[in-house]
Write an enzyme that holds these catalytic residues in place. Sequence first.
Site, short mmCIF file in Angstrom:
data_model
loop_
_atom_site.label_atom_id
_atom_site.label_comp_id
_atom_site.label_asym_id
_atom_site.label_seq_id
_atom_site.Cartn_x
_atom_site.Cartn_y
_atom_site.Cartn_z
N ARG A 1 0.84 -1.22 0.00
CA ARG A 1 0.00 0.00 0.00
C ARG A 1 0.87 1.26 0.00
NH1 ARG A 1 -5.91 -0.63 0.42
NH2 ARG A 1 -5.89 -2.76 -0.29
N LYS B 1 14.55 -6.89 4.53
CA LYS B 1 14.91 -5.95 5.62
C LYS B 1 16.24 -6.28 6.30
CE LYS B 1 10.21 -4.54 6.89
NZ LYS B 1 9.30 -4.36 8.01
N GLY C 1 3.68 -12.92 19.80
CA GLY C 1 4.59 -13.04 18.66
C GLY C 1 5.99 -12.58 19.00
N ALA C 2 6.97 -13.20 18.33
CA ALA C 2 8.38 -12.88 18.59
C ALA C 2 9.16 -12.78 17.29
CB ALA C 2 8.97 -13.97 19.50
N ALA D 1 8.70 -8.02 13.51
CA ALA D 1 7.93 -6.85 13.94
C ALA D 1 7.93 -6.73 15.46
CB ALA D 1 6.51 -6.94 13.41
P1 NAP Z 1 7.60 -12.98 11.26
O1 NAP Z 1 8.95 -12.47 11.60
O2 NAP Z 1 7.47 -14.04 10.24
O3 NAP Z 1 6.93 -13.49 12.65
C1 NAP Z 1 5.66 -14.12 12.61
C2 NAP Z 1 5.15 -14.36 14.03
O4 NAP Z 1 3.86 -14.96 13.93
C3 NAP Z 1 6.02 -15.30 14.86
O5 NAP Z 1 5.94 -14.94 16.22
C4 NAP Z 1 5.32 -16.65 14.62
O6 NAP Z 1 5.52 -17.58 15.67
C5 NAP Z 1 3.87 -16.22 14.61
N1 NAP Z 1 3.05 -17.20 13.89
C6 NAP Z 1 2.98 -17.36 12.55
N2 NAP Z 1 2.13 -18.37 12.26
C7 NAP Z 1 1.68 -18.85 13.45
C8 NAP Z 1 0.77 -19.88 13.80
N3 NAP Z 1 0.16 -20.64 12.88
N4 NAP Z 1 0.51 -20.08 15.13
C9 NAP Z 1 1.11 -19.31 16.07
N5 NAP Z 1 1.98 -18.34 15.79
C10 NAP Z 1 2.26 -18.09 14.49
O7 NAP Z 1 6.64 -11.80 10.75
P2 NAP Z 1 6.72 -10.23 11.11
O8 NAP Z 1 7.58 -9.54 10.12
O9 NAP Z 1 7.01 -10.10 12.57
O10 NAP Z 1 5.21 -9.76 10.79
C11 NAP Z 1 4.12 -10.25 11.55
C12 NAP Z 1 2.82 -9.62 11.06
O11 NAP Z 1 2.86 -8.21 11.25
C13 NAP Z 1 2.56 -9.81 9.56
O12 NAP Z 1 1.18 -10.08 9.40
C14 NAP Z 1 2.88 -8.46 8.96
O13 NAP Z 1 2.12 -8.19 7.78
C15 NAP Z 1 2.48 -7.51 10.08
N6 NAP Z 1 3.20 -6.23 10.07
C16 NAP Z 1 2.46 -5.07 10.08
C17 NAP Z 1 3.10 -3.85 10.08
C18 NAP Z 1 2.30 -2.58 10.08
O14 NAP Z 1 2.83 -1.53 9.70
N7 NAP Z 1 1.06 -2.61 10.55
C19 NAP Z 1 4.52 -3.79 10.11
C20 NAP Z 1 5.25 -4.99 10.12
C21 NAP Z 1 4.56 -6.21 10.10
P3 NAP Z 1 6.77 -18.62 15.64
O15 NAP Z 1 7.96 -17.85 16.14
O16 NAP Z 1 6.35 -19.71 16.53
O17 NAP Z 1 6.93 -19.05 14.20
#
Ligand code: NAP
Length: 281
Positions: free
Chosen positions: A21, A71, A134-135, A138
Amino acid sequence: MILSGKAKLAGVMGWPVSHSRSPRLHGYWLDHYGIDGAYLPLAVAPARFEQALRALPVLGFRGANVTIPHKEEAFRLVDHRTTRAEQMGAVNTVVVQEEGLLLGDNTDGFGFIENLRAGLPDWQPEAAQAVILGAGGAARGICVSLLEVGVPRLVIVNRTLDRAQALAESLDPGRIGAAAWSALPDLLPEAGLLVNTTSLGMAGQPPLEIDLAPLPLSAAVTDIVYAPLMTALLRQAQFRGHAVVDGLGMLLHQARPGFQAWFGPDPAVTAELHAFVAEGL
Ligand code: NAP
């Protein structure tokens, strides 16, 4: 907007990038401020990322945003990094400096806090602990920025407990705890803020299944997932009477430092902009 030969250029590098976006967001601001400039979607495959990043100064770009999956690689490749980028181990904003050097910044934590402050004007960060779901990438930026604004204690709850423990350990083990999902009913009663940073609840991902009953009604709930805009977590929280803040505002606010560095003004995040970028979510 008709561009001149002096148009200021920036864009977003991602793979894929078609869902982003950011071009819509920056395009709105460029029009709004009448700036002779363009912000382009740049689809860059991982194998070509270094080449593309180094091409920014060659092509006269003022910089770019960097999104998934680049990133961490951007963090490694830039010439200088801001302190907050160093803390987060990832770069989402690149600014071309004099002599073509690349400065890497990370504005995700800034965007998260600015969005919370805008949505919760009475929020007192020091009043109670926060529970972070979450860990991942982000979560790191969000934990750093919550500690910075004075939240006394954080508990990171993650499916993979080791990952939560490693994140807590690397940031501030004195103020951050780690816990398994099964501990949530015991953690929620003490929380003043609940943050979802997992991808659960996002369109196309499994749902985030959580019972908010133990959470005090004074606690606020925010979700950084913004597609859909009102996630099931936010709907449940709003129904129960909690203050809620959606995740789109984080995206809008995190874009401000880049826009300012490339194009000049510190752009305003307004309700009209929010609605414009949210269209179709
Ligand atoms: P990431 O590094 O891949 O981390 C994903 C997280 O989600 C981990 O803690 C993972 O747990 C957990 N997870 C994924 N699938 C799961 C499941 N089935 N059950 C339980 N836990 C699960 O991703 P990220 O970069 O942190 O981004 C996370 C989200 O934030 C995304 O949806 C992204 O689009 C959103 N986001 C939004 C913004 C914004 O500006 N609003 C900015 C950044 C990111 P495990 O460690 O156990 O795998």
